[in-house]
Enzyme design. Structure first.
Site, PDB file in Angstrom:
ATOM      1  N   GLU A   1     -28.829 -15.300 -42.713  1.00  0.00           N
ATOM      2  CA  GLU A   1     -28.176 -14.652 -41.573  1.00  0.00           C
ATOM      3  C   GLU A   1     -28.070 -15.653 -40.423  1.00  0.00           C
ATOM      4  OE1 GLU A   1     -30.410 -11.345 -40.039  1.00  0.00           O
ATOM      5  OE2 GLU A   1     -28.702 -10.541 -38.917  1.00  0.00           O
TER       6      GLU A   1
ATOM      7  N   ARG B   1     -21.064  -9.949 -42.367  1.00  0.00           N
ATOM      8  CA  ARG B   1     -21.584  -8.577 -42.321  1.00  0.00           C
ATOM      9  C   ARG B   1     -20.628  -7.754 -41.483  1.00  0.00           C
ATOM     10  NH1 ARG B   1     -27.024  -6.576 -39.053  1.00  0.00           N
ATOM     11  NH2 ARG B   1     -25.517  -6.043 -37.434  1.00  0.00           N
TER      12      ARG B   1
ATOM     13  N   TRP C   1     -34.980   3.988 -36.262  1.00  0.00           N
ATOM     14  CA  TRP C   1     -34.283   3.027 -35.395  1.00  0.00           C
ATOM     15  C   TRP C   1     -32.987   2.532 -36.024  1.00  0.00           C
ATOM     16  CZ3 TRP C   1     -32.837  -1.871 -36.723  1.00  0.00           C
ATOM     17  CH2 TRP C   1     -32.259  -2.621 -35.686  1.00  0.00           C
TER      18      TRP C   1
ATOM     19  N   HIS D   1     -29.589  -0.228 -41.371  1.00  0.00           N
ATOM     20  CA  HIS D   1     -30.568  -0.068 -40.290  1.00  0.00           C
ATOM     21  C   HIS D   1     -31.558   1.076 -40.523  1.00  0.00           C
ATOM     22  CE1 HIS D   1     -27.676  -2.512 -37.679  1.00  0.00           C
ATOM     23  NE2 HIS D   1     -28.760  -3.236 -37.872  1.00  0.00           N
TER      24      HIS D   1
ATOM     25  N   HIS E   1     -34.066 -13.131 -42.396  1.00  0.00           N
ATOM     26  CA  HIS E   1     -33.616 -12.476 -41.160  1.00  0.00           C
ATOM     27  C   HIS E   1     -33.332 -13.536 -40.086  1.00  0.00           C
ATOM     28  CE1 HIS E   1     -34.805  -9.333 -37.864  1.00  0.00           C
ATOM     29  NE2 HIS E   1     -33.531  -9.213 -38.184  1.00  0.00           N
TER      30      HIS E   1
ATOM     31  N   ARG F   1     -35.645  -9.944 -47.096  1.00  0.00           N
ATOM     32  CA  ARG F   1     -35.079 -10.129 -45.755  1.00  0.00           C
ATOM     33  C   ARG F   1     -36.062 -10.719 -44.742  1.00  0.00           C
ATOM     34  NH1 ARG F   1     -31.258 -10.931 -43.265  1.00  0.00           N
ATOM     35  NH2 ARG F   1     -31.096  -9.243 -41.765  1.00  0.00           N
TER      36      ARG F   1
ATOM     37  N   GLU G   1     -28.026  -3.568 -46.856  1.00  0.00           N
ATOM     38  CA  GLU G   1     -29.333  -3.909 -46.287  1.00  0.00           C
ATOM     39  C   GLU G   1     -30.010  -2.692 -45.660  1.00  0.00           C
ATOM     40  OE1 GLU G   1     -28.792  -6.750 -43.158  1.00  0.00           O
ATOM     41  OE2 GLU G   1     -30.742  -6.295 -42.270  1.00  0.00           O
TER      42      GLU G   1
ATOM     43  N   ASN H   1     -39.383  -9.169 -31.042  1.00  0.00           N
ATOM     44  CA  ASN H   1     -38.386  -8.581 -30.144  1.00  0.00           C
ATOM     45  C   ASN H   1     -38.884  -7.285 -29.495  1.00  0.00           C
ATOM     46  OD1 ASN H   1     -35.912  -8.244 -28.923  1.00  0.00           O
ATOM     47  ND2 ASN H   1     -34.812  -7.654 -30.790  1.00  0.00           N
TER      48      ASN H   1
ATOM     49  N   ASP I   1     -32.944 -13.009 -31.967  1.00  0.00           N
ATOM     50  CA  ASP I   1     -34.336 -12.903 -31.495  1.00  0.00           C
ATOM     51  C   ASP I   1     -35.286 -13.741 -32.355  1.00  0.00           C
ATOM     52  OD1 ASP I   1     -33.343 -10.202 -32.783  1.00  0.00           O
ATOM     53  OD2 ASP I   1     -35.438 -10.355 -33.387  1.00  0.00           O
TER      54      ASP I   1
ATOM     55  N   TYR J   1     -25.853   0.954 -32.776  1.00  0.00           N
ATOM     56  CA  TYR J   1     -26.497  -0.334 -32.973  1.00  0.00           C
ATOM     57  C   TYR J   1     -25.747  -1.175 -33.999  1.00  0.00           C
ATOM     58  CZ  TYR J   1     -29.775  -3.999 -33.136  1.00  0.00           C
ATOM     59  OH  TYR J   1     -30.318  -5.248 -33.029  1.00  0.00           O
TER      60      TYR J   1
ATOM     61  N   ASP K   1     -25.294  -3.454 -43.099  1.00  0.00           N
ATOM     62  CA  ASP K   1     -26.671  -3.124 -42.723  1.00  0.00           C
ATOM     63  C   ASP K   1     -26.771  -1.621 -42.410  1.00  0.00           C
ATOM     64  OD1 ASP K   1     -29.240  -3.028 -41.728  1.00  0.00           O
ATOM     65  OD2 ASP K   1     -29.028  -4.799 -40.456  1.00  0.00           O
TER      66      ASP K   1
ATOM     67  N   HIS L   1     -22.001 -11.918 -38.081  1.00  0.00           N
ATOM     68  CA  HIS L   1     -21.906 -10.481 -37.783  1.00  0.00           C
ATOM     69  C   HIS L   1     -20.542 -10.146 -37.209  1.00  0.00           C
ATOM     70  CE1 HIS L   1     -26.453  -9.507 -37.065  1.00  0.00           C
ATOM     71  NE2 HIS L   1     -26.282 -10.279 -38.123  1.00  0.00           N
TER      72      HIS L   1
ATOM     73  N   GLU M   1     -36.814  -6.948 -43.279  1.00  0.00           N
ATOM     74  CA  GLU M   1     -36.878  -7.669 -41.998  1.00  0.00           C
ATOM     75  C   GLU M   1     -38.011  -7.157 -41.114  1.00  0.00           C
ATOM     76  OE1 GLU M   1     -32.843  -6.860 -40.581  1.00  0.00           O
ATOM     77  OE2 GLU M   1     -33.714  -5.679 -38.967  1.00  0.00           O
TER      78      GLU M   1
HETATM   79  O1  KDG Z   1     -35.136  -7.441 -33.653  1.00  0.00           O
HETATM   80  C1  KDG Z   1     -34.334  -6.719 -34.526  1.00  0.00           C
HETATM   81  C2  KDG Z   1     -32.891  -7.061 -34.375  1.00  0.00           C
HETATM   82  O2  KDG Z   1     -32.710  -8.421 -34.409  1.00  0.00           O
HETATM   83  C3  KDG Z   1     -31.967  -6.440 -35.401  1.00  0.00           C
HETATM   84  O3  KDG Z   1     -30.645  -6.619 -34.962  1.00  0.00           O
HETATM   85  C4  KDG Z   1     -32.014  -7.050 -36.677  1.00  0.00           C
HETATM   86  O4  KDG Z   1     -30.984  -5.490 -38.164  1.00  0.00           O
HETATM   87  C5  KDG Z   1     -31.087  -6.628 -37.770  1.00  0.00           C
HETATM   88  C6  KDG Z   1     -30.427  -7.698 -38.502  1.00  0.00           C
HETATM   89  O5  KDG Z   1     -30.079  -7.473 -39.633  1.00  0.00           O
HETATM   90  O6  KDG Z   1     -30.304  -8.798 -37.950  1.00  0.00           O
HETATM   91 MG    MG Z   2     -30.950  -5.737 -40.376  1.00  0.00          MG
END
Ligand code: KDG
Ligand code: MG
Length: 408
Positions: free
Chosen positions: A345, A147, A408, A218, A318, A289, A242, A37, A322, A159, A216, A122, A268
């Site tokens: 997921e 999630r 990120w 992140h 994961h 993940r 996560e 991605n 993407d 995000y 998550d 999600h 991931e």
């Molecule tokens: O490419 C990264 C994203 O797909 C991101 O959204 C992934 O944190 C993510 C998840 O748990 O899917």
């Molecule tokens: Mg994630």
């Protein structure tokens, strides 16, 4: 048989994908996903310039040999681009092998260990009401595991929280606005830590104790902050927390683990088993993940999961959009077969994506199943793909309130 041709297909049906197609001299076709991605063309070039010329004329049945050759002969090991390229070759060769055998791929991996793979969706909302609507939508679609992410008072778009929350809208980050540069979002970890436990309390109160809930982080907390969040979420019985902290500091997870019994998932952004060595042997996580697409394919991820099984660690592959339908199908075959499957997921791909990639996997009663077509069960439509040209698109980036770039 040998490999007659190999092509890299870059298209953007709803979002960008890099797909590898390998064809044998008997005309059997295998597909692999190489999508990284936001860095799609790097892996497309790696494949085109450095991998494809090495594939032509090879025996397509020698999957382990191809994997070892691509991993070891490059001299430069690991990294997301290399491992996604190897994954694409590996998955395409498994697709061919299963098609030649006339079997769905999971049969070559030992057969089904379960009737289907528990999937989580999600749900998100800028506030609690919007989140609850999103959760209810997921329940109505049949999800048994969800999630949850919410906006944080004082911060704008963040995000993991859908910007467009009209009923029926999909949460999807390809609309990372398709700007020539990543969109910037503001982040404040203390505000987030103050807010999240109350959200879980309210969701448990409204939806009851049975619903499987995940969250998550992140990668945005320090190990100490992550331990404290994990502890404050214990009453709400999460399936997992996560990416609570950047996992490349594997020792940092000792600090998190010593502070909380909330189950932890990580990996991931990892790409080999070495990224997990301490995490697995010290049982610092509960779920792996990694995606098949970013971890060297089925060959490598199956070994990683066997290693994890010794320590009672399960899969949580994961699966955002993407990961292409090819990558998702590959990990559904693997997930159905391995004993230590945990959860998968699942963000449904857009209609455009599913027109180009014709899948045979199904989602019913909260479970995904890869289907029983020979191979992976995914076809790629070149004619339709031609209508969806690649456009650069980036994930957003996070800055603290004083402008500092954050994880990120
Ligand atoms: O490419 C990264 C994203 O797909 C991101 O959204 C992934 O944190 C993510 C998840 O748990 O899917
Ligand atoms: Mg994630």
């Amino acid at each position: 048989m040998t490999i007659r041709s190999a092509e890299v297909l870059v298209s953007s049906p709803g979002r960008n994908f890099v797909t590898l197609r390998i064809t044998t001299d008997d005309g059997v076709v295998g597909l692999g996903d190489a999508t990284v991605n936001g860095r799609e063309l790097a892996v497309a070039a790696y494949l085109t310039e450095h991998v494809l010329p090495l594939l032509i004329g090879r025996d397509e049945a020698m999957i382990e040999d191809a994997w070892q050759f691509l991993y070891r002969s490059a001299y430069w090991r690991r990294g997301p681009i290399t491992m996604a390229a190897i994954a694409a070759v590996d998955v395409a060769l498994w697709d061919i092998k299963a098609k030649v055998a006339g079997l769905p791929l999971y049969q070559l991996l030992g057969g089904a260990s379960r009737t289907g793979c528990l999937a989580y969706g999600h749900a998100s909302g800028t506030d609690l009401d919007a989140l609850c609507v999103s959760i209810q939508n997921h329940l109505d679609q049949g999800f048994k595991a969800i999630r949850i992410q919410t906006g944080v008072p004082g911060l704008g778009q963040i995000y993991g929280v859908a910007g467009d929350q009209r009923p029926g809208q999909r949460y999807d980050y390809e609309p990372a606005k398709r700007l020539p540069k990543p969109a910037e979002e503001l982040w404040d970890t203390r505000a987030y830590l103050r807010h999240v436990p109350g959200v879980f309390a309210a969701v448990r109160e409204k939806f009851g104790p049975e619903l499987v809930l995940l969250h998550d982080g992140h990668h945005r907390m320090t190990p100490n902050q992550a331990g404290s969040l994990g502890k404050s979420l214990e009453p709400y019985d999460l399936f997992w927390l996560e990416d609570c902290t950047p996992g490349e500091n594997q020792e940092g997870m000792r600090r998190v683990r010593s502070q909380t019994t909330t189950p932890l998932a990580i990996g991931e952004v990892f790409n080999t088993v070495y990224d997990y060595q301490t995490l697995i042997t010290e049982q610092l996580i509960d779920y792996v993940r990694s995606a098949v697409t970013h971890t060297g394919g089925i060959t490598a991820l199956r070994k990683l999961m066997d290693f994890a099984a010794i320590y009672q660690i399960k899969s949580g592959f994961h699966g955002p959009t993407d990961i292409s339908p090819v990558g998702q199908a590959a990990q559904l075959h693997l997930g159905l077969a391995i004993h230590n499957f945990g959860i998968q997921e699942y963000m449904k791909h857009s209609e455009e994506t599913l027109q180009v990639f014709r899948t045979s996997y199904t989602f019913e009663n909260g479970l995904l199943h890869p289907g029983n077509n020979p191979g992976l069960g995914v076809d790629y439509d070149d004619d339709l793909a031609a209508g969806f040209e690649y456009t650069p698109a980036y994930l957003p980036t996070a800055r603290l309130l004083d402008g500092t770039v954050h994880d990120w």
